[in-house]
Motif scaffolding. Sequence first.
Motif, PDB file in Angstrom:
ATOM      1  N   GLY A  42       0.808  -1.209   0.000  1.00 55.79           N
ATOM      2  CA  GLY A  42       0.000   0.000   0.000  1.00 55.79           C
ATOM      3  C   GLY A  42       0.842   1.260   0.000  1.00 55.79           C
ATOM      4  O   GLY A  42       2.067   1.219  -0.155  1.00 55.79           O
ATOM      5  N   THR A  43       0.149   2.376   0.181  1.00 57.91           N
ATOM      6  CA  THR A  43       0.784   3.686   0.144  1.00 57.91           C
ATOM      7  C   THR A  43       0.311   4.530   1.313  1.00 57.91           C
ATOM      8  O   THR A  43      -0.879   4.572   1.618  1.00 57.91           O
ATOM      9  CB  THR A  43       0.431   4.411  -1.175  1.00 57.91           C
ATOM     10  N   THR A  83      -3.362   9.751   4.783  1.00 55.18           N
ATOM     11  CA  THR A  83      -4.200   8.768   4.100  1.00 55.18           C
ATOM     12  C   THR A  83      -3.385   7.496   3.878  1.00 55.18           C
ATOM     13  O   THR A  83      -2.169   7.543   3.717  1.00 55.18           O
ATOM     14  CB  THR A  83      -4.731   9.296   2.741  1.00 55.18           C
ATOM     15  N   VAL A  85      -3.780   3.745   1.684  1.00 54.13           N
ATOM     16  CA  VAL A  85      -4.541   2.926   0.745  1.00 54.13           C
ATOM     17  C   VAL A  85      -3.752   1.662   0.443  1.00 54.13           C
ATOM     18  O   VAL A  85      -2.586   1.733   0.058  1.00 54.13           O
ATOM     19  CB  VAL A  85      -4.831   3.683  -0.571  1.00 54.13           C
ATOM     20  N   THR A  87      -4.429  -2.151  -1.619  1.00 57.18           N
ATOM     21  CA  THR A  87      -5.335  -2.928  -2.456  1.00 57.18           C
ATOM     22  C   THR A  87      -4.763  -4.320  -2.668  1.00 57.18           C
ATOM     23  O   THR A  87      -3.570  -4.554  -2.484  1.00 57.18           O
ATOM     24  CB  THR A  87      -5.542  -2.263  -3.837  1.00 57.18           C
ATOM     25  N   ARG A 107     -10.007  -2.894  -2.512  1.00 56.52           N
ATOM     26  CA  ARG A 107      -9.311  -2.131  -1.477  1.00 56.52           C
ATOM     27  C   ARG A 107      -9.312  -2.928  -0.181  1.00 56.52           C
ATOM     28  O   ARG A 107     -10.338  -3.427   0.257  1.00 56.52           O
ATOM     29  CB  ARG A 107      -9.974  -0.778  -1.264  1.00 56.52           C
ATOM     30  N   THR A 109      -7.977  -1.593   2.752  1.00 56.52           N
ATOM     31  CA  THR A 109      -8.119  -0.642   3.860  1.00 56.52           C
ATOM     32  C   THR A 109      -9.509  -0.019   3.816  1.00 56.52           C
ATOM     33  O   THR A 109     -10.082   0.149   2.738  1.00 56.52           O
ATOM     34  CB  THR A 109      -7.049   0.460   3.763  1.00 56.52           C
ATOM     35  N   ASP A 111     -12.519   2.560   3.573  1.00 55.27           N
ATOM     36  CA  ASP A 111     -12.653   3.743   2.721  1.00 55.27           C
ATOM     37  C   ASP A 111     -12.285   5.038   3.418  1.00 55.27           C
ATOM     38  O   ASP A 111     -11.732   5.941   2.804  1.00 55.27           O
ATOM     39  CB  ASP A 111     -14.086   3.854   2.183  1.00 55.27           C
ATOM     40  N   TYR A 113      -9.946   5.867   5.293  1.00 53.80           N
ATOM     41  CA  TYR A 113      -8.517   6.199   5.301  1.00 53.80           C
ATOM     42  C   TYR A 113      -8.000   6.631   3.927  1.00 53.80           C
ATOM     43  O   TYR A 113      -6.866   7.058   3.808  1.00 53.80           O
ATOM     44  CB  TYR A 113      -7.695   5.006   5.808  1.00 53.80           C
ATOM     45  N   ALA A 114      -8.826   6.536   2.895  1.00 49.96           N
ATOM     46  CA  ALA A 114      -8.392   6.854   1.537  1.00 49.96           C
ATOM     47  C   ALA A 114      -8.528   8.333   1.192  1.00 49.96           C
ATOM     48  O   ALA A 114      -7.977   8.782   0.200  1.00 49.96           O
ATOM     49  CB  ALA A 114      -9.177   6.017   0.527  1.00 49.96           C
ATOM     50  N   SER A 115      -9.247   9.093   1.992  1.00 47.14           N
ATOM     51  CA  SER A 115      -9.527  10.493   1.664  1.00 47.14           C
ATOM     52  C   SER A 115      -9.074  11.444   2.767  1.00 47.14           C
ATOM     53  O   SER A 115      -9.266  11.150   3.956  1.00 47.14           O
ATOM     54  CB  SER A 115     -11.035  10.666   1.442  1.00 47.14           C
ATOM     55  N   THR A 119     -10.422  10.791   6.708  1.00 48.10           N
ATOM     56  CA  THR A 119      -9.479  10.116   7.593  1.00 48.10           C
ATOM     57  C   THR A 119      -9.435  10.781   8.969  1.00 48.10           C
ATOM     58  O   THR A 119      -9.643  11.993   9.080  1.00 48.10           O
ATOM     59  CB  THR A 119      -8.060  10.076   6.987  1.00 48.10           C
TER      60      THR A 119
END
Length: 139
Positions: A42-43, A83, A85, A87, A107, A109, A111, A113-115, A119
């Motif tokens: 992830g990132t 954030t 993410v 997948t 995904r 993680t 949702d 935590y993606a924005s 978050t």
Amino acid sequence: MFQRNSATVLGAVVLSLFVTGCSSGGSVSGKVTLDGAPLQSGTVTFHPVNGGPSAVGTISADGKYELAIGNDRSVPPGDYVVTVVATETLSSAQAADPKKAPTAPKRLTPDKYASKDSTDLKVAVKGGGNDVPLELKSK
């Protein structure tokens, strides 16, 4: 004439050292877990609250990450919204199957935590080394 130019150069050097010293960043690394287990990919992205470039890091198989802004591993001090993410990775057989239409990977993680807008991960970075564990919860 030489004295005036020397004074100007000296003043510029002192000013640049002052500005650099006041804004020296720090390294940021840590471990990302989801419900206590390390994420394996992830990132992680640190978005500065007051603007500027984001710092990004890739999560390794043991859940660890280290941030950089481009090639620079120094992250400016300040407040950040984080954030994360991760997948699923598609197997090479899945990716190469011409009979199946490509689908977006699932995904791993939550949702939220993606924005930056949803978050709840917030961090203050200081100069020097920053060990920032990120503990994500699925519920």
